[in-house]
Design a protein around this motif. Structure first.
Motif, PDB file in Angstrom:
ATOM      1  N   LEU A  30       0.815  -1.214   0.000  1.00  0.00           N
ATOM      2  CA  LEU A  30       0.000   0.000   0.000  1.00  0.00           C
ATOM      3  C   LEU A  30       0.853   1.271   0.000  1.00  0.00           C
ATOM      4  N   GLY A  31       2.180   1.118   0.139  1.00  0.00           N
ATOM      5  CA  GLY A  31       3.064   2.286   0.116  1.00  0.00           C
ATOM      6  C   GLY A  31       3.019   3.117   1.385  1.00  0.00           C
ATOM      7  N   VAL A  32       2.639   2.504   2.520  1.00  0.00           N
ATOM      8  CA  VAL A  32       2.540   3.267   3.766  1.00  0.00           C
ATOM      9  C   VAL A  32       3.488   2.725   4.838  1.00  0.00           C
ATOM     10  N   ARG A  33       4.399   1.823   4.447  1.00  0.00           N
ATOM     11  CA  ARG A  33       5.222   1.190   5.476  1.00  0.00           C
ATOM     12  C   ARG A  33       6.091   2.186   6.233  1.00  0.00           C
ATOM     13  N   ASP A  34       6.684   3.160   5.533  1.00  0.00           N
ATOM     14  CA  ASP A  34       7.584   4.092   6.195  1.00  0.00           C
ATOM     15  C   ASP A  34       6.857   5.221   6.920  1.00  0.00           C
ATOM     16  N   SER A  35       5.542   5.214   6.859  1.00  0.00           N
ATOM     17  CA  SER A  35       4.808   6.295   7.508  1.00  0.00           C
ATOM     18  C   SER A  35       4.504   5.986   8.965  1.00  0.00           C
ATOM     19  N   VAL A  36       4.895   4.825   9.461  1.00  0.00           N
ATOM     20  CA  VAL A  36       4.568   4.466  10.831  1.00  0.00           C
ATOM     21  C   VAL A  36       5.628   3.508  11.370  1.00  0.00           C
ATOM     22  N   THR A  37       5.834   3.550  12.673  1.00  0.00           N
ATOM     23  CA  THR A  37       6.720   2.592  13.340  1.00  0.00           C
ATOM     24  C   THR A  37       5.883   1.391  13.768  1.00  0.00           C
ATOM     25  N   LEU A  38       6.391   0.200  13.456  1.00  0.00           N
ATOM     26  CA  LEU A  38       5.647  -1.021  13.780  1.00  0.00           C
ATOM     27  C   LEU A  38       6.372  -1.786  14.884  1.00  0.00           C
ATOM     28  N   LEU A  39       5.658  -2.063  15.963  1.00  0.00           N
ATOM     29  CA  LEU A  39       6.194  -2.843  17.077  1.00  0.00           C
ATOM     30  C   LEU A  39       5.424  -4.153  17.176  1.00  0.00           C
ATOM     31  N   ALA A  44      11.358 -13.981  23.856  1.00  0.00           N
ATOM     32  CA  ALA A  44      11.936 -14.592  25.047  1.00  0.00           C
ATOM     33  C   ALA A  44      13.453 -14.571  25.048  1.00  0.00           C
ATOM     34  N   LEU A  45      14.063 -14.379  23.888  1.00  0.00           N
ATOM     35  CA  LEU A  45      15.520 -14.394  23.774  1.00  0.00           C
ATOM     36  C   LEU A  45      15.976 -13.203  22.945  1.00  0.00           C
ATOM     37  N   ALA A  46      17.255 -12.870  23.064  1.00  0.00           N
ATOM     38  CA  ALA A  46      17.784 -11.736  22.312  1.00  0.00           C
ATOM     39  C   ALA A  46      17.677 -11.971  20.804  1.00  0.00           C
ATOM     40  N   GLU A  47      17.897 -13.224  20.378  1.00  0.00           N
ATOM     41  CA  GLU A  47      17.828 -13.508  18.946  1.00  0.00           C
ATOM     42  C   GLU A  47      16.422 -13.273  18.398  1.00  0.00           C
ATOM     43  N   HIS A  48      15.411 -13.368  19.266  1.00  0.00           N
ATOM     44  CA  HIS A  48      14.039 -13.125  18.815  1.00  0.00           C
ATOM     45  C   HIS A  48      13.842 -11.673  18.378  1.00  0.00           C
ATOM     46  N   VAL A  49      14.604 -10.761  18.991  1.00  0.00           N
ATOM     47  CA  VAL A  49      14.500  -9.348  18.608  1.00  0.00           C
ATOM     48  C   VAL A  49      14.951  -9.177  17.153  1.00  0.00           C
ATOM     49  N   ALA A  50      16.108  -9.756  16.827  1.00  0.00           N
ATOM     50  CA  ALA A  50      16.604  -9.653  15.451  1.00  0.00           C
ATOM     51  C   ALA A  50      15.645 -10.321  14.469  1.00  0.00           C
ATOM     52  N   LYS A  51      15.084 -11.471  14.859  1.00  0.00           N
ATOM     53  CA  LYS A  51      14.169 -12.176  13.964  1.00  0.00           C
ATOM     54  C   LYS A  51      12.864 -11.396  13.782  1.00  0.00           C
ATOM     55  N   ALA A  52      12.417 -10.729  14.836  1.00  0.00           N
ATOM     56  CA  ALA A  52      11.215  -9.904  14.717  1.00  0.00           C
ATOM     57  C   ALA A  52      11.448  -8.757  13.749  1.00  0.00           C
ATOM     58  N   VAL A  53      12.626  -8.161  13.796  1.00  0.00           N
ATOM     59  CA  VAL A  53      12.951  -7.058  12.880  1.00  0.00           C
ATOM     60  C   VAL A  53      13.025  -7.576  11.446  1.00  0.00           C
ATOM     61  N   ILE A  54      13.583  -8.754  11.251  1.00  0.00           N
ATOM     62  CA  ILE A  54      13.630  -9.341   9.908  1.00  0.00           C
ATOM     63  C   ILE A  54      12.210  -9.525   9.361  1.00  0.00           C
ATOM     64  N   CYS A  55      11.286  -9.892  10.232  1.00  0.00           N
ATOM     65  CA  CYS A  55       9.904 -10.118   9.796  1.00  0.00           C
ATOM     66  C   CYS A  55       9.163  -8.817   9.502  1.00  0.00           C
ATOM     67  N   GLY A  56       9.753  -7.674   9.822  1.00  0.00           N
ATOM     68  CA  GLY A  56       9.127  -6.407   9.448  1.00  0.00           C
ATOM     69  C   GLY A  56       8.894  -5.441  10.584  1.00  0.00           C
ATOM     70  N   ALA A  57       9.161  -5.841  11.829  1.00  0.00           N
ATOM     71  CA  ALA A  57       8.965  -4.915  12.948  1.00  0.00           C
ATOM     72  C   ALA A  57      10.158  -3.968  13.044  1.00  0.00           C
ATOM     73  N   ASP A  58       9.900  -2.751  13.522  1.00  0.00           N
ATOM     74  CA  ASP A  58      10.998  -1.813  13.775  1.00  0.00           C
ATOM     75  C   ASP A  58      11.632  -2.090  15.129  1.00  0.00           C
ATOM     76  N   ALA A  59      10.821  -2.526  16.068  1.00  0.00           N
ATOM     77  CA  ALA A  59      11.298  -2.798  17.430  1.00  0.00           C
ATOM     78  C   ALA A  59      10.276  -3.712  18.092  1.00  0.00           C
ATOM     79  N   VAL A  60      10.592  -4.141  19.305  1.00  0.00           N
ATOM     80  CA  VAL A  60       9.685  -5.053  20.016  1.00  0.00           C
ATOM     81  C   VAL A  60       9.414  -4.496  21.407  1.00  0.00           C
ATOM     82  N   MET A  61       8.326  -4.972  21.985  1.00  0.00           N
ATOM     83  CA  MET A  61       8.018  -4.667  23.376  1.00  0.00           C
ATOM     84  C   MET A  61       8.318  -5.918  24.190  1.00  0.00           C
ATOM     85  N   VAL A  62       9.175  -5.775  25.176  1.00  0.00           N
ATOM     86  CA  VAL A  62       9.633  -6.906  25.989  1.00  0.00           C
ATOM     87  C   VAL A  62       8.877  -6.889  27.312  1.00  0.00           C
TER      88      VAL A  62
END
Length: 473
Positions: free
Chosen positions: A340-349, A355-373
């Protein structure tokens, strides 16, 4: 040159004796009464350091023993043996395993990355985040000294809307409208855990830790107290859509305010909020259900700054998405927004299942900008995820009475260990900024995709998992 972000590690030993993975059985029956007992030869002096923990009614030797098995092998009478600790096996559940719970506490005490992997004989795939592998093709290039020394890897993330285009006035000068942004040094925000343990001391610990680390922490307004006022610049009050007027003074003073959009959201809610609080980021939390791919882009187009997909504590989606894991749902939402061309218009969490540090990197690979722990922060404070607090029973580690200053050190150490692991992953992938990893699905392999591409043509589509079973993909 800007100062490099660094987390100082301050040793913060556990208040209670941790549960050991194995336990020593020393029956003494059949003891030969050797002149020089093997217990006196223990290089860790475990038998002299052992004590009795009256709180847990347990022998403390399991936390001192380093599992070298010297005493077991050298005892001529074979009266000493080691067995897996049954109490250890009862920790957590199938997702938050005993290993995860114990290692988070160890990291919180020392700030060191736990050693693992040597002699690993387990499966190389599993549910949730374990169903994806990251590209480590650059692992041989950077040295450890390079990653943590000369070559700086940036883990900071900007929260808020990004500028989509440039505009110019009649004279040709650029017109730059101010944007509301907030930068955090690591791609993580503390979230309120799903446990009924948010006492004043626990919330104070969250606030102090976030302030010390330059991060943000979520605070439900139902738990708000004046003791949080000195830390407003690190707090994200979360409330219902209809609570804006009641908490207007607080919203105007914090960097970001969160709203739970389980209910119907008025059409002009976002517009009115932005007009009323121009200096406060607006975060909307929505369930990771089947409506998420439609609702997130809609909120982004209305002007929402930050969107958060919320799964349950084990990372499972909600509604018709209860058979999906949060990583899969995030990929769908991210892909939809790109189309839709709106991905950069918002931060996605995303929230849930991290549960692990590697999950943060994998979440970002899937499209999240950051995570809530959420839960890992409590594990750093010695929570064992026994669930007694949700049943109205006393916490076995007295979490409600935790010393905030001690807790600040523990959370700081825990975050230092997680950040160092994220840097290790980024270095092995040859990426110098966590922001560049967002949506880079080409830098990972997904078990479902490989299975579909390999066997799909032979056996057809994979049968859907009934929602009642709630299995992860």
């Amino acid at each position: 040159m800007p100062k490099k972000y660094h987390i100082d590690i301050k040793e913060a030993p556990a208040r209670f004796v941790p549960v050991g993975r194995s336990t020593i059985l020393d029956w003494e029956g059949g003891c030969l009464r050797c002149f020089k007992c093997v217990k006196r030869l223990c290089i860790y002096d475990a038998y002299n350091k052992r004590d009795f923990d009256a709180t847990r009614l347990a022998d403390t030797i399991d936390s001192v023993c380093k599992n070298c098995l010297r005493c077991v092998q050298m005892c001529p009478g074979r009266v000493i043996s080691k067995k897996e600790n049954p109490e250890y096996k009862l920790l957590g559940d199938s997702y938050w395993t005993a290993d995860i719970i114990v290692k988070q506490s160890e990291m919180a005490a020392t700030g060191k990355i736990p050693v693992s992997g040597a002699g690993y004989r387990g499966p190389f795939t599993g549910p949730g985040f374990d169903s994806m592998w990251t590209d480590m093709s650059e692992i041989v290039r950077p040295t450890r000294d390079g990653i943590h020394g000369r070559e700086y890897i940036n883990t900071s993330v900007s929260l808020g809307r990004k500028r989509q285009n440039l505009s110019f006035d009649e004279s040709g000068a650029p017109v730059i409208a101010p944007l509301c942004e907030h930068e955090i040094p690591v791609p993580m925000i503390f979230a309120a855990p799903p446990l009924n343990i948010l006492s004043e001391n626990v919330l104070k610990t969250f606030a102090l830790a976030a302030e010390n680390l330059g991060m943000l922490t979520e605070i439900p307004v139902k738990n708000w107290g004046d003791f949080l006022t000195p830390h407003l610049k690190s707090l994200v009050p979360v409330m219902g859509i209809n609570d804006v007027d009641a908490w207007a003074d607080l919203i105007a003073k914090v960097p970001m305010a969160g709203f739970v959009a389980n209910e119907v959201v008025p059409d002009d809610f976002v517009e009115k909020f932005k007009a009323r609080f121009p200096g406060t980021l607006l975060m909307v939390k929505i369930p990771a259900d089947e409506r998420a791919p439609r609702r997130v882009p809609a909120f982004a187009e209305e002007g929402t700054d930050v969107m958060c997909l919320v799964a349950d504590v084990n990372g499972k989606g909600m509604g018709e998405n209860s058979g999906k894991f949060i990583s899969q749902i995030t990929r769908e939402v991210h892909g939809r927004m790109v189309d839709l061309g709106v991905r950069d218009s918002v931060t996605l969490l995303l929230q849930g299942g991290v549960a692990l540090a590697e999950h943060v990197a994998k979440a970002v690979i899937c499209g999240a900008d950051a995570v809530m722990v959420d839960l890992p922060v409590l594990l750093a404070l010695e929570c064992t995820y026994c669930g007694r607090c949700n049943k109205g029973l006393a916490c076995p580690v007295q979490l409600e009475n935790v010393n905030p200053e001690w807790g600040k050190k523990r959370v700081g150490n825990f975050m230092a260990a997680w950040r160092n692991q994220i840097i290790e992953v980024l270095g092995a992938m040859g990426i110098r900024e966590i922001r560049r990893l967002r949506g880079e699905v080409g830098r990972a392999m997904f078990f479902d995709d490989l299975e579909r591409d390999t066997f799909g043509r032979l056996f057809g589509k994979k049968k859907a998992v009934p929602a009642s079973e709630g299995a992860n993909p």
